[in-house]
Design a protein around this motif. Structure first.
Motif, PDB file in Angstrom:
ATOM      1  N   ALA A 151       0.811  -1.225   0.000  1.00 43.84           N
ATOM      2  CA  ALA A 151       0.000   0.000   0.000  1.00 43.84           C
ATOM      3  C   ALA A 151       0.842   1.272   0.000  1.00 43.84           C
ATOM      4  CB  ALA A 151      -0.909  -0.018   1.233  1.00 43.84           C
ATOM      5  N   LEU A 152       2.179   1.139   0.027  1.00 42.74           N
ATOM      6  CA  LEU A 152       3.012   2.344   0.173  1.00 42.74           C
ATOM      7  C   LEU A 152       3.446   2.930  -1.167  1.00 42.74           C
ATOM      8  CD1 LEU A 152       5.282   1.247   3.175  1.00 42.74           C
ATOM      9  CD2 LEU A 152       3.337   2.802   3.210  1.00 42.74           C
ATOM     10  N   GLY A 153       3.081   2.270  -2.258  1.00 37.27           N
ATOM     11  CA  GLY A 153       3.413   2.820  -3.580  1.00 37.27           C
ATOM     12  C   GLY A 153       4.808   2.466  -4.052  1.00 37.27           C
ATOM     13  N   LEU A 154       5.369   1.364  -3.552  1.00 36.80           N
ATOM     14  CA  LEU A 154       6.726   0.976  -3.969  1.00 36.80           C
ATOM     15  C   LEU A 154       6.690   0.225  -5.295  1.00 36.80           C
ATOM     16  CD1 LEU A 154       8.089  -0.252  -0.521  1.00 36.80           C
ATOM     17  CD2 LEU A 154       8.666   1.881  -1.691  1.00 36.80           C
ATOM     18  N   GLU A 155       7.793   0.300  -6.018  1.00 42.05           N
ATOM     19  CA  GLU A 155       7.930  -0.360  -7.319  1.00 42.05           C
ATOM     20  C   GLU A 155       7.923  -1.889  -7.133  1.00 42.05           C
ATOM     21  OE1 GLU A 155       9.258  -1.011 -11.315  1.00 42.05           O
ATOM     22  OE2 GLU A 155      10.246  -1.808  -9.530  1.00 42.05           O
ATOM     23  N   ALA A 156       7.428  -2.625  -8.125  1.00 46.95           N
ATOM     24  CA  ALA A 156       7.248  -4.076  -7.969  1.00 46.95           C
ATOM     25  C   ALA A 156       8.559  -4.802  -7.674  1.00 46.95           C
ATOM     26  CB  ALA A 156       6.598  -4.641  -9.228  1.00 46.95           C
ATOM     27  N   LYS A 157       9.651  -4.397  -8.378  1.00 48.25           N
ATOM     28  CA  LYS A 157      10.935  -5.098  -8.183  1.00 48.25           C
ATOM     29  C   LYS A 157      11.471  -4.856  -6.769  1.00 48.25           C
ATOM     30  CE  LYS A 157      12.388  -4.993 -12.948  1.00 48.25           C
ATOM     31  NZ  LYS A 157      13.008  -4.169 -13.964  1.00 48.25           N
ATOM     32  N   ILE A 158      11.169  -3.691  -6.241  1.00 43.38           N
ATOM     33  CA  ILE A 158      11.644  -3.371  -4.889  1.00 43.38           C
ATOM     34  C   ILE A 158      10.798  -4.133  -3.866  1.00 43.38           C
ATOM     35  CG2 ILE A 158      11.956  -1.484  -3.241  1.00 43.38           C
ATOM     36  CD1 ILE A 158      12.392   0.239  -5.850  1.00 43.38           C
ATOM     37  N   LEU A 159       9.507  -4.236  -4.159  1.00 43.73           N
ATOM     38  CA  LEU A 159       8.637  -5.027  -3.269  1.00 43.73           C
ATOM     39  C   LEU A 159       9.138  -6.468  -3.201  1.00 43.73           C
ATOM     40  CD1 LEU A 159       4.940  -3.975  -3.971  1.00 43.73           C
ATOM     41  CD2 LEU A 159       6.218  -3.791  -1.831  1.00 43.73           C
ATOM     42  N   THR A 218      12.535   3.489  -5.678  1.00 42.34           N
ATOM     43  CA  THR A 218      11.289   3.505  -6.458  1.00 42.34           C
ATOM     44  C   THR A 218      11.322   4.657  -7.455  1.00 42.34           C
ATOM     45  OG1 THR A 218      10.008   2.467  -4.715  1.00 42.34           O
ATOM     46  CG2 THR A 218       8.781   3.834  -6.267  1.00 42.34           C
ATOM     47  N   LYS A 219      11.775   5.835  -6.984  1.00 40.60           N
ATOM     48  CA  LYS A 219      11.789   6.994  -7.876  1.00 40.60           C
ATOM     49  C   LYS A 219      12.867   6.841  -8.960  1.00 40.60           C
ATOM     50  CE  LYS A 219      10.301  10.891  -6.568  1.00 40.60           C
ATOM     51  NZ  LYS A 219      10.137  12.252  -6.049  1.00 40.60           N
ATOM     52  N   LEU A 220      14.005   6.241  -8.602  1.00 41.17           N
ATOM     53  CA  LEU A 220      15.047   6.018  -9.623  1.00 41.17           C
ATOM     54  C   LEU A 220      14.548   5.041 -10.682  1.00 41.17           C
ATOM     55  CD1 LEU A 220      18.464   5.662  -7.757  1.00 41.17           C
ATOM     56  CD2 LEU A 220      17.581   7.610  -9.032  1.00 41.17           C
ATOM     57  N   ALA A 221      13.844   3.994 -10.241  1.00 41.81           N
ATOM     58  CA  ALA A 221      13.374   2.976 -11.185  1.00 41.81           C
ATOM     59  C   ALA A 221      12.347   3.565 -12.149  1.00 41.81           C
ATOM     60  CB  ALA A 221      12.769   1.802 -10.417  1.00 41.81           C
ATOM     61  N   ALA A 222      11.671   4.631 -11.706  1.00 37.98           N
ATOM     62  CA  ALA A 222      10.652   5.240 -12.569  1.00 37.98           C
ATOM     63  C   ALA A 222      11.275   6.082 -13.678  1.00 37.98           C
ATOM     64  CB  ALA A 222       9.715   6.101 -11.713  1.00 37.98           C
ATOM     65  N   GLN A 223      12.585   6.405 -13.546  1.00 39.89           N
ATOM     66  CA  GLN A 223      13.224   7.239 -14.584  1.00 39.89           C
ATOM     67  C   GLN A 223      14.453   6.522 -15.126  1.00 39.89           C
ATOM     68  OE1 GLN A 223      14.341  10.297 -11.922  1.00 39.89           O
ATOM     69  NE2 GLN A 223      12.280  11.094 -11.679  1.00 39.89           N
ATOM     70  N   PRO A 224      14.277   5.403 -15.860  1.00 36.19           N
ATOM     71  CA  PRO A 224      15.458   4.685 -16.347  1.00 36.19           C
ATOM     72  C   PRO A 224      16.131   5.454 -17.485  1.00 36.19           C
ATOM     73  CG  PRO A 224      13.456   3.675 -17.183  1.00 36.19           C
ATOM     74  CD  PRO A 224      13.024   4.845 -16.355  1.00 36.19           C
ATOM     75  N   GLY A 225      17.363   5.027 -17.809  1.00 35.32           N
ATOM     76  CA  GLY A 225      18.077   5.586 -18.969  1.00 35.32           C
ATOM     77  C   GLY A 225      18.498   7.022 -18.800  1.00 35.32           C
ATOM     78  N   GLN A 226      18.793   7.449 -17.575  1.00 39.88           N
ATOM     79  CA  GLN A 226      19.254   8.830 -17.384  1.00 39.88           C
ATOM     80  C   GLN A 226      20.726   8.950 -17.695  1.00 39.88           C
ATOM     81  OE1 GLN A 226      18.288  10.246 -13.556  1.00 39.88           O
ATOM     82  NE2 GLN A 226      16.189  10.672 -14.132  1.00 39.88           N
ATOM     83  N   ALA A 265      18.130  -3.140  -3.865  1.00 39.53           N
ATOM     84  CA  ALA A 265      18.229  -2.804  -5.295  1.00 39.53           C
ATOM     85  C   ALA A 265      18.655  -4.012  -6.120  1.00 39.53           C
ATOM     86  CB  ALA A 265      19.238  -1.665  -5.478  1.00 39.53           C
ATOM     87  N   ARG A 266      18.532  -5.205  -5.565  1.00 41.50           N
ATOM     88  CA  ARG A 266      19.122  -6.367  -6.247  1.00 41.50           C
ATOM     89  C   ARG A 266      18.472  -6.667  -7.591  1.00 41.50           C
ATOM     90  NH1 ARG A 266      17.682 -11.443  -2.536  1.00 41.50           N
ATOM     91  NH2 ARG A 266      18.691 -12.458  -4.280  1.00 41.50           N
ATOM     92  N   HIS A 267      17.227  -6.223  -7.797  1.00 38.02           N
ATOM     93  CA  HIS A 267      16.589  -6.471  -9.099  1.00 38.02           C
ATOM     94  C   HIS A 267      16.646  -5.248 -10.012  1.00 38.02           C
ATOM     95  CE1 HIS A 267      15.412 -10.233  -7.428  1.00 38.02           C
ATOM     96  NE2 HIS A 267      14.691  -9.663  -6.477  1.00 38.02           N
ATOM     97  N   LEU A 268      17.438  -4.242  -9.628  1.00 38.35           N
ATOM     98  CA  LEU A 268      17.549  -3.030 -10.450  1.00 38.35           C
ATOM     99  C   LEU A 268      18.976  -2.926 -10.996  1.00 38.35           C
ATOM    100  CD1 LEU A 268      15.782  -0.479  -8.068  1.00 38.35           C
ATOM    101  CD2 LEU A 268      14.786  -1.604 -10.054  1.00 38.35           C
ATOM    102  N   PRO A 269      19.148  -2.359 -12.189  1.00 37.25           N
ATOM    103  CA  PRO A 269      20.510  -2.256 -12.762  1.00 37.25           C
ATOM    104  C   PRO A 269      21.230  -1.013 -12.243  1.00 37.25           C
ATOM    105  CG  PRO A 269      18.893  -1.483 -14.343  1.00 37.25           C
ATOM    106  CD  PRO A 269      18.127  -1.838 -13.106  1.00 37.25           C
ATOM    107  N   LEU A 270      21.479  -0.954 -10.948  1.00 36.18           N
ATOM    108  CA  LEU A 270      22.104   0.236 -10.379  1.00 36.18           C
ATOM    109  C   LEU A 270      23.509  -0.086  -9.879  1.00 36.18           C
ATOM    110  CD1 LEU A 270      19.232   1.764  -8.206  1.00 36.18           C
ATOM    111  CD2 LEU A 270      20.034   2.511 -10.437  1.00 36.18           C
ATOM    112  N   MET A 271      24.405   0.905  -9.978  1.00 37.82           N
ATOM    113  CA  MET A 271      25.764   0.716  -9.441  1.00 37.82           C
ATOM    114  C   MET A 271      25.856   1.467  -8.116  1.00 37.82           C
ATOM    115  SD  MET A 271      28.570   0.481 -12.327  1.00 37.82           S
ATOM    116  CE  MET A 271      28.506   2.011 -13.197  1.00 37.82           C
ATOM    117  N   VAL A 272      26.435   0.802  -7.124  1.00 35.71           N
ATOM    118  CA  VAL A 272      26.549   1.380  -5.785  1.00 35.71           C
ATOM    119  C   VAL A 272      28.024   1.450  -5.420  1.00 35.71           C
ATOM    120  CG1 VAL A 272      25.863   1.115  -3.365  1.00 35.71           C
ATOM    121  CG2 VAL A 272      24.367   0.259  -5.175  1.00 35.71           C
ATOM    122  N   ALA A 273      28.462   2.580  -4.839  1.00 36.93           N
ATOM    123  CA  ALA A 273      29.873   2.695  -4.424  1.00 36.93           C
ATOM    124  C   ALA A 273      29.949   3.269  -3.020  1.00 36.93           C
ATOM    125  CB  ALA A 273      30.623   3.608  -5.384  1.00 36.93           C
TER     126      ALA A 273
END
Ligand code: AMP
Length: 441
Positions: free
Chosen positions: A5-13, A61-69, A96-104
């Motif tokens: 109910a919190l509005g999170l993206e499916a992959k994050i859920l 969730t907000k990053l996943a909504a704007q891919p290809g930046q 973020a394991r299901h998102l293509p993000l780099m973490v440092a």
């Protein structure tokens, strides 16, 4: 309210479910919707309430909504200690394991080059300690022109540690169009002034009463003379329920001494304080998490924000000087939905601090005597091994003894390090004659 109910993206859920969380903690329910709606936020919550997920899940969730930046860091999380940075990184990677993000991560005490390479590779999320980050920004290694989110975690502790000037210099170099989230265990005047400086009309979320330790922690206070603190700790450790114990010492050498004394009695210990190298600290934390040692003895700064699941007891071996430290320390147990005990040793000298703490948390704590413990043990004889080590090469010398020398270095035949001074009359050197003449006067 379920996570759905919190509005999170499916992959994050999906990642949240895989992490084993069934329902959001109060700070998560309160913080996630306004962050997704784009508000700045100040979250007042103790450690262990789930605040890392409270800011990470909506940001992802907000990053996943704007891919290809465009390339460049979009999220910067600043935290006071290396341990906390590593821990936030672990959480972010899990969520973020299901998102293509780099973490440092960026922190001092280790080589710069891997961190510089990671920043130059165009990482999306940077989690950093202020000092090293400022260094690398000075070398133009980090590109924050695309930054959308700034998170200041444990802001009160960063102020205590004197990081404010560094943080100001970092924030000055960030884009003004961004969402800024700040988390702190307490809401002080300094924190309020920080929010005016860095945030725009932030929403304030306060979980529980101000400075109220987590409800799930049982707080016990044991009165004990100073010389019986270690015997009492050992006595309490006979209880098999104390299976994962975090002991707080005020001083670094005190932490070493407690660990040494417990080890002598057969209790496996590790220590965590800032005199230890980064690798030693990570090793100590790992051993504690894995159960290889039962007791971790730490100082406040080093144990800042450490998150180890299942800490059964926190022992304030030395009573904290500041009430805020007490709240932080006992937040290590009873994390999220778990329960735990916080035990504080109070000597006659600590009574003033105990009363200040009771005023701060707004309730009295019952002083107890430990059952079955012999309080009439005599003060032990002076033991030089218990004093802080002043020389790296050996034990402190007793009065009249020579200082220890490094291995292999021969002692000078006439004594310490050179010839003895000639006998003199006992007058100061400048009155013995010749002093001013040698100065050319
Ligand atoms: P933090 O306050 O962010 O340091 O989190 C404390 C601990 O609570 C971490 O070990 C998290 O993995 C855990 N945690 C966070 N959110 C939840 C949740 N909704 N349910 C259960 N555990 C959680």
């Amino acid at each position: 309210m379920p996570f759905r109910a919190l509005g999170l993206e499916a992959k994050i859920l999906r990642a949240v479910t895989e992490a084993g969380y069934t329902e959001p903690t109060p700070i998560q329910s309160a913080a996630i919707p306004p962050i997704i709606a784009g508000h700045d936020l100040i979250g007042i919550a103790q450690t262990g309430t789930g605040k890392t997920a409270a800011f990470t899940l909506p940001i992802l969730t907000k990053l996943a909504a704007q891919p290809g930046q465009r390339r460049g860091a979009k999220v910067l999380v600043i935290a006071p200690t290396r341990e906390l940075v590593v821990q936030i990184e672990e959480n972010v990677r899990a969520y973020a394991r299901h998102l293509p993000l780099m973490v440092a991560t960026v922190f001092g005490g280790v080589g710069e080059q891997p961190q510089i390479r990671a920043l130059r590779a165009g990482t999306d999320v940077v989690i950093a300690c202020p000092g090293r980050l400022l260094d690398l920004m000075g070398q133009r290694c980090a590109d924050f022109s695309q930054l959308k989110f700034l998170v200041l975690d444990e802001a009160d502790r960063m102020l205590d540690m004197g990081f404010l000037p560094d943080i100001r210099r970092i924030v000055q170099q960030l884009p003004r169009q961004r969402q800024t989230l700040m988390f702190s265990a307490t809401l002080s005047k300094e924190i309020e002034s920080l929010t005016h400086e860095f945030q725009r009309a932030p929403k304030v979320i306060q979980i529980g009463r101000r400075a109220n330790p987590a409800q799930t922690v049982t707080q016990l206070v044991y009165e004990v003379p100073k010389h019986l603190k270690t015997p009492l700790l050992f006595h309490l450790l006979q209880d098999p329920q104390m299976n994962m114990v975090l002991v707080f010492s005020r001083m670094k050498h005190g932490a070493d001494r407690i660990a040494r004394q417990l080890e002598q009695k057969g209790v496996r210990c590790a220590t965590l304080h800032s005199n230890r190298s980064q690798n030693q600290r990570l090793r100590a934390l790992k051993d504690f998490k894995d159960g290889a040692v039962r007791v971790l003895v730490a100082t406040d700064i080093a144990a800042r924000g450490i998150d180890v699941d299942g800490i059964s007891h926190v022992v304030n071996y030395d009573f904290p000087m500041q009430p805020e430290d007490y709240v932080h320390r006992i937040g290590r147990t009873g994390r999220a939905h778990a329960v735990g005990d916080a035990i504080s040793f109070v000597t006659p000298e600590d009574h003033g601090e105990l009363r200040a703490l009771e005023r701060f948390i707004g309730r009295g704590l019952v002083r107890k005597k430990a059952e079955g413990f012999n309080y009439s043990q005599p003060v032990p004889a002076f033991n030089p091994a218990d004093q802080p080590r002043r020389f790296p090469h050996g034990p402190n010398p007793r009065p009249g003894q020579n200082r220890p020398l490094p291995p292999g270095q021969p002692r000078h035949p006439r004594g310490q390090g050179g010839p003895p001074r000639p006998e003199h009359s006992g007058r100061p050197r400048w009155r013995r004659g010749g002093f001013f003449r040698r100065q050319g006067r």
